[in-house]
Design a protein around this motif. Structure first.
Motif, PDB file in Angstrom:
ATOM      1  N   PHE A  52     -11.929  23.465 -14.595  1.00 29.30           N
ATOM      2  CA  PHE A  52     -10.964  24.058 -13.673  1.00 29.30           C
ATOM      3  C   PHE A  52     -11.370  25.447 -13.186  1.00 29.30           C
ATOM      4  O   PHE A  52     -11.383  25.723 -11.977  1.00 29.30           O
ATOM      5  CB  PHE A  52      -9.578  24.108 -14.332  1.00 29.30           C
ATOM      6  CG  PHE A  52      -8.488  24.524 -13.392  1.00 29.30           C
ATOM      7  CD1 PHE A  52      -8.071  23.686 -12.366  1.00 29.30           C
ATOM      8  CD2 PHE A  52      -7.874  25.750 -13.527  1.00 29.30           C
ATOM      9  CE1 PHE A  52      -7.073  24.066 -11.494  1.00 29.30           C
ATOM     10  CE2 PHE A  52      -6.871  26.143 -12.661  1.00 29.30           C
ATOM     11  CZ  PHE A  52      -6.469  25.297 -11.645  1.00 29.30           C
ATOM     12  N   LYS A  53     -11.730  26.346 -14.077  1.00 31.66           N
ATOM     13  CA  LYS A  53     -12.074  27.715 -13.681  1.00 31.66           C
ATOM     14  C   LYS A  53     -13.339  27.731 -12.817  1.00 31.66           C
ATOM     15  O   LYS A  53     -13.426  28.475 -11.843  1.00 31.66           O
ATOM     16  CB  LYS A  53     -12.251  28.612 -14.903  1.00 31.66           C
ATOM     17  CG  LYS A  53     -12.485  30.046 -14.519  1.00 31.66           C
ATOM     18  CD  LYS A  53     -12.550  30.965 -15.709  1.00 31.66           C
ATOM     19  CE  LYS A  53     -12.799  32.384 -15.223  1.00 31.66           C
ATOM     20  NZ  LYS A  53     -13.008  33.311 -16.287  1.00 31.66           N
ATOM     21  N   ASN A  54     -14.321  26.904 -13.175  1.00 27.59           N
ATOM     22  CA  ASN A  54     -15.555  26.846 -12.395  1.00 27.59           C
ATOM     23  C   ASN A  54     -15.291  26.350 -10.976  1.00 27.59           C
ATOM     24  O   ASN A  54     -15.882  26.849 -10.021  1.00 27.59           O
ATOM     25  CB  ASN A  54     -16.591  25.951 -13.075  1.00 27.59           C
ATOM     26  CG  ASN A  54     -17.121  26.562 -14.355  1.00 27.59           C
ATOM     27  OD1 ASN A  54     -17.035  27.761 -14.564  1.00 27.59           O
ATOM     28  ND2 ASN A  54     -17.682  25.729 -15.209  1.00 27.59           N
ATOM     29  N   ILE A  55     -14.422  25.356 -10.837  1.00 24.90           N
ATOM     30  CA  ILE A  55     -14.102  24.852  -9.503  1.00 24.90           C
ATOM     31  C   ILE A  55     -13.460  25.962  -8.669  1.00 24.90           C
ATOM     32  O   ILE A  55     -13.810  26.152  -7.502  1.00 24.90           O
ATOM     33  CB  ILE A  55     -13.166  23.625  -9.561  1.00 24.90           C
ATOM     34  CG1 ILE A  55     -13.910  22.412 -10.107  1.00 24.90           C
ATOM     35  CG2 ILE A  55     -12.593  23.313  -8.187  1.00 24.90           C
ATOM     36  CD1 ILE A  55     -13.037  21.197 -10.312  1.00 24.90           C
ATOM     37  N   GLN A  56     -12.542  26.710  -9.274  1.00 28.41           N
ATOM     38  CA  GLN A  56     -11.891  27.798  -8.534  1.00 28.41           C
ATOM     39  C   GLN A  56     -12.914  28.826  -8.054  1.00 28.41           C
ATOM     40  O   GLN A  56     -12.892  29.239  -6.900  1.00 28.41           O
ATOM     41  CB  GLN A  56     -10.848  28.479  -9.417  1.00 28.41           C
ATOM     42  CG  GLN A  56      -9.630  27.627  -9.668  1.00 28.41           C
ATOM     43  CD  GLN A  56      -8.628  28.337 -10.556  1.00 28.41           C
ATOM     44  OE1 GLN A  56      -8.994  29.051 -11.479  1.00 28.41           O
ATOM     45  NE2 GLN A  56      -7.364  28.131 -10.271  1.00 28.41           N
ATOM     46  N   ALA A  57     -13.817  29.235  -8.930  1.00 29.26           N
ATOM     47  CA  ALA A  57     -14.826  30.234  -8.569  1.00 29.26           C
ATOM     48  C   ALA A  57     -15.764  29.696  -7.493  1.00 29.26           C
ATOM     49  O   ALA A  57     -16.134  30.420  -6.555  1.00 29.26           O
ATOM     50  CB  ALA A  57     -15.609  30.645  -9.814  1.00 29.26           C
ATOM     51  N   ASP A  58     -16.145  28.427  -7.623  1.00 26.97           N
ATOM     52  CA  ASP A  58     -17.088  27.866  -6.663  1.00 26.97           C
ATOM     53  C   ASP A  58     -16.458  27.626  -5.300  1.00 26.97           C
ATOM     54  O   ASP A  58     -17.106  27.843  -4.275  1.00 26.97           O
ATOM     55  CB  ASP A  58     -17.712  26.592  -7.234  1.00 26.97           C
ATOM     56  CG  ASP A  58     -18.688  26.927  -8.351  1.00 26.97           C
ATOM     57  OD1 ASP A  58     -19.529  27.814  -8.146  1.00 26.97           O
ATOM     58  OD2 ASP A  58     -18.599  26.312  -9.419  1.00 26.97           O
ATOM     59  N   VAL A  63     -15.985  29.306   0.376  1.00 29.62           N
ATOM     60  CA  VAL A  63     -15.199  29.906   1.461  1.00 29.62           C
ATOM     61  C   VAL A  63     -15.832  31.225   1.903  1.00 29.62           C
ATOM     62  O   VAL A  63     -15.953  31.499   3.103  1.00 29.62           O
ATOM     63  CB  VAL A  63     -13.718  30.098   1.036  1.00 29.62           C
ATOM     64  CG1 VAL A  63     -12.949  30.932   2.047  1.00 29.62           C
ATOM     65  CG2 VAL A  63     -13.054  28.745   0.830  1.00 29.62           C
ATOM     66  N   ALA A  64     -16.268  32.038   0.956  1.00 25.91           N
ATOM     67  CA  ALA A  64     -16.920  33.309   1.297  1.00 25.91           C
ATOM     68  C   ALA A  64     -18.204  33.059   2.086  1.00 25.91           C
ATOM     69  O   ALA A  64     -18.495  33.763   3.058  1.00 25.91           O
ATOM     70  CB  ALA A  64     -17.219  34.104   0.027  1.00 25.91           C
ATOM     71  N   SER A  65     -18.962  32.050   1.697  1.00 23.59           N
ATOM     72  CA  SER A  65     -20.192  31.694   2.406  1.00 23.59           C
ATOM     73  C   SER A  65     -19.875  31.232   3.828  1.00 23.59           C
ATOM     74  O   SER A  65     -20.572  31.597   4.783  1.00 23.59           O
ATOM     75  CB  SER A  65     -20.948  30.609   1.640  1.00 23.59           C
ATOM     76  OG  SER A  65     -22.130  30.267   2.300  1.00 23.59           O
ATOM     77  N   LEU A  66     -18.817  30.453   3.965  1.00 24.50           N
ATOM     78  CA  LEU A  66     -18.389  30.017   5.304  1.00 24.50           C
ATOM     79  C   LEU A  66     -18.001  31.216   6.169  1.00 24.50           C
ATOM     80  O   LEU A  66     -18.351  31.288   7.352  1.00 24.50           O
ATOM     81  CB  LEU A  66     -17.205  29.051   5.200  1.00 24.50           C
ATOM     82  CG  LEU A  66     -17.528  27.587   4.932  1.00 24.50           C
ATOM     83  CD1 LEU A  66     -16.261  26.822   4.595  1.00 24.50           C
ATOM     84  CD2 LEU A  66     -18.233  26.963   6.118  1.00 24.50           C
ATOM     85  N   ASP A  67     -17.279  32.160   5.565  1.00 24.76           N
ATOM     86  CA  ASP A  67     -16.834  33.345   6.304  1.00 24.76           C
ATOM     87  C   ASP A  67     -18.011  34.201   6.764  1.00 24.76           C
ATOM     88  O   ASP A  67     -18.011  34.708   7.881  1.00 24.76           O
ATOM     89  CB  ASP A  67     -15.899  34.209   5.446  1.00 24.76           C
ATOM     90  CG  ASP A  67     -14.487  33.660   5.390  1.00 24.76           C
ATOM     91  OD1 ASP A  67     -14.149  32.780   6.207  1.00 24.76           O
ATOM     92  OD2 ASP A  67     -13.720  34.123   4.522  1.00 24.76           O
ATOM     93  N   THR A  68     -18.995  34.380   5.906  1.00 27.29           N
ATOM     94  CA  THR A  68     -20.098  35.295   6.228  1.00 27.29           C
ATOM     95  C   THR A  68     -21.202  34.650   7.057  1.00 27.29           C
ATOM     96  O   THR A  68     -21.761  35.287   7.937  1.00 27.29           O
ATOM     97  CB  THR A  68     -20.719  35.889   4.950  1.00 27.29           C
ATOM     98  OG1 THR A  68     -21.178  34.842   4.115  1.00 27.29           O
ATOM     99  CG2 THR A  68     -19.720  36.762   4.208  1.00 27.29           C
ATOM    100  N   SER A  69     -21.533  33.382   6.760  1.00 26.62           N
ATOM    101  CA  SER A  69     -22.680  32.767   7.439  1.00 26.62           C
ATOM    102  C   SER A  69     -22.331  31.535   8.274  1.00 26.62           C
ATOM    103  O   SER A  69     -23.189  31.026   8.985  1.00 26.62           O
ATOM    104  CB  SER A  69     -23.731  32.372   6.397  1.00 26.62           C
ATOM    105  OG  SER A  69     -23.256  31.290   5.606  1.00 26.62           O
ATOM    106  N   GLY A  70     -21.116  31.037   8.109  1.00 25.13           N
ATOM    107  CA  GLY A  70     -20.755  29.811   8.807  1.00 25.13           C
ATOM    108  C   GLY A  70     -21.307  28.578   8.117  1.00 25.13           C
ATOM    109  O   GLY A  70     -21.156  27.461   8.585  1.00 25.13           O
ATOM    110  N   ASN A  71     -21.933  28.782   6.978  1.00 22.78           N
ATOM    111  CA  ASN A  71     -22.548  27.697   6.214  1.00 22.78           C
ATOM    112  C   ASN A  71     -21.857  27.613   4.851  1.00 22.78           C
ATOM    113  O   ASN A  71     -21.725  28.619   4.160  1.00 22.78           O
ATOM    114  CB  ASN A  71     -24.042  27.991   6.031  1.00 22.78           C
ATOM    115  CG  ASN A  71     -24.781  26.872   5.351  1.00 22.78           C
ATOM    116  OD1 ASN A  71     -24.185  25.933   4.826  1.00 22.78           O
ATOM    117  ND2 ASN A  71     -26.090  26.975   5.345  1.00 22.78           N
TER     118      ASN A  71
END
Length: 192
Positions: A52-58, A63-71
């Motif tokens: 559970f915790k790993n899924i939340q972090a990943d 989402v952060a990767s999508l925000d910064t690079s679109g990927n």
């Protein structure tokens, strides 16, 4: 249930699941637009089955990767030493399962619970890990180290690679197994 304040109840559905305890290297990415999450993505902690915790972090990292690079693709990083601890414990569970209760009893009796939970979440510093590990029975871990890394390499050269999957033999209903593709994939892999 009656004592808990529920005078009557009925069971509508039962859920079954199997969380494999394995250090098998799962693929995080399964194509250009597909990211495996949970057990299928390698987010389950090998020695505890906790996901559970790993899924939340990943998901947060995706989402952060999508925000910064679109990927959405990023490479999950696990500290190698925790992977190593997991492999040794899995070796003990697989080959000397009767020692598991003793190891966990000692782990929780000789250490502060907050420290242990941070250790299981892989949030400790190396000196805290030495403190924890020094309080465990050392003989099973030394044996596992020798058997897995020394004898295991000798066996691998002779017999080919060995990937272990520690999961119970199917004792869950067939209908539950058919609904769990990861379980089927892991079970098939363990039979190879």
């Amino acid at each position: 249930m009656y004592k808990a304040g529920f005078p009557s109840y009925r069971i509508v559905e039962e859920e079954y699941g199997v969380i494999p305890m394995t250090d098998f290297p799962f693929q995080q990415h399964r194509g250009r637009h597909i990211i495996n999450l949970g057990t299928a993505g390698g987010f389950t902690k090998a020695s505890t089955g906790y996901t559970f915790k790993n899924i939340q972090a990943d998901v947060k990292a995706i989402v952060a990767s999508l925000d910064t690079s679109g990927n959405a693709h990023y490479q999950r990083k696990q500290k190698k030493r925790f992977s190593w601890y997991d492999t040794l414990l899995l070796h003990i569970i697989l080959n000397k399962g009767h020692l598991t209760k003793v190891i966990f009893d000692v782990l929780f009796k000789r250490n502060d619970i907050k420290l242990i939970l941070r250790f299981l979440d892989e949030d400790t510093k190396w000196w805290e890990e030495i403190y924890i590990l020094a309080r465990l029975p050392w003989k099973p871990f030394l044996q596992a180290l020798f058997e897995h890394y020394v004898l295991g390499k000798v066996r691998t050269k002779k017999a080919g690679p060995r990937n272990k999957v520690i999961s119970p033999k199917p004792t869950i209903p067939a209908k539950a197994q058919s609904k769990t593709p990861v379980y089927k994939e892991l079970h098939e892999h363990s039979l190879r």
